[in-house]
Design a protein around this motif. Sequence first.
Motif, short mmCIF file in Angstrom:
data_model
loop_
_atom_site.label_atom_id
_atom_site.label_comp_id
_atom_site.label_asym_id
_atom_site.label_seq_id
_atom_site.Cartn_x
_atom_site.Cartn_y
_atom_site.Cartn_z
N ALA A 182 0.91 -1.18 0.13
CA ALA A 182 0.12 -0.04 0.08
C ALA A 182 0.89 1.39 -0.01
O ALA A 182 0.55 2.21 -0.69
N ALA A 183 1.91 1.27 0.77
CA ALA A 183 2.75 2.50 0.71
C ALA A 183 3.36 2.75 -0.58
O ALA A 183 3.71 3.97 -0.71
N TYR A 184 3.47 1.82 -1.56
CA TYR A 184 4.00 2.21 -2.79
C TYR A 184 2.89 2.57 -3.96
O TYR A 184 2.97 2.66 -5.05
N ALA A 185 1.46 2.69 -3.45
CA ALA A 185 0.57 3.02 -4.40
C ALA A 185 -0.34 3.94 -3.90
O ALA A 185 -1.54 4.03 -4.31
N HIS A 186 -0.04 4.62 -2.50
CA HIS A 186 -0.90 5.75 -1.90
C HIS A 186 -0.15 6.88 -2.33
O HIS A 186 0.92 6.97 -2.06
N PRO A 187 -0.98 7.97 -2.65
CA PRO A 187 -0.45 9.20 -3.07
C PRO A 187 0.25 9.87 -1.77
O PRO A 187 1.15 10.52 -2.23
N VAL A 188 -0.28 9.96 -0.94
CA VAL A 188 0.35 10.53 0.54
C VAL A 188 1.53 9.94 0.73
O VAL A 188 2.78 10.50 1.12
N LEU A 189 1.33 8.56 0.83
CA LEU A 189 2.68 7.87 1.45
C LEU A 189 3.82 7.89 0.68
O LEU A 189 4.91 7.81 0.93
N LEU A 190 3.47 7.89 -0.78
CA LEU A 190 4.44 7.64 -1.82
C LEU A 190 5.27 8.63 -1.80
O LEU A 190 6.56 8.80 -2.06
N SER A 191 4.79 10.29 -1.78
CA SER A 191 5.32 11.20 -1.57
C SER A 191 6.36 11.27 -0.44
O SER A 191 7.25 11.96 -0.38
N ARG A 192 6.46 10.61 0.68
CA ARG A 192 7.01 10.47 1.82
C ARG A 192 8.39 9.36 1.69
O ARG A 192 9.27 9.42 2.50
N LEU A 193 8.48 8.67 0.54
CA LEU A 193 9.12 7.64 0.50
C LEU A 193 10.63 8.12 -0.28
O LEU A 193 11.45 7.14 -0.50
#
Length: 216
Positions: A182-193
């Motif tokens: 999910a972290a690699y396909a969620h707009p908010v989480l993705l922007s923090r990786l």
Amino acid sequence: MSKKTANDTASDLSDATPGQRGPADHERREQILSVADDLFKAHGFRKTSVTDIAREIGVSSAYLYRFFNSKQAIGEAVCARALSSMDNAIRAVAERDQPATQRLRDMLQTLLEEALRLFLRERRMHDIIVVSIENQWSVTEEHNRVVYETIEKIVADGRDSGEFERKTPLDEVCTAIRVTAAAYAHPVLLSRLGDPEEMETKLTAVTNLILRSLAP
């Protein structure tokens, strides 16, 4: 599990988007969605009104309501079209004639590539996806179902071929992979990786760990 074509997917997503009116294949509907898509990307979903869309097309707001009962309905339809490209891409990977191990690796990579395209490179599309998640629009729920079922197909195939272990309940395995991915396909989480190259490195490490845990 039965195969789904791109047309089947489009039909599923259309069914999952409430607030639709009039004939589904009307050319004016497609024009509305195309113009709305452009405006949402240029100005963001929250700052774009039905009046803005109607003005760009050259019709009245009342005319747009013949096809959609609200701005949210237009937004959901635009969102569905965007997410369907991701859904079609990962489904295509799942249907490949390859070992399940390779398909799972490629599917997670494809999920990341499509997410980068939609959520980071097309920044205003990021905006509308965030709105859809925050408000639990049905199109994002449908997308989550597609991702889960794609994982389920690959894992089930891997069990049948002997590539993956069979002791852990299938739903538990698929849920764990879905949550991890999910972290690699969620707009908010993705922007923090971090930057895309760093994301790919992290995803490779996560995928390797997943595959080791699935080994018989």
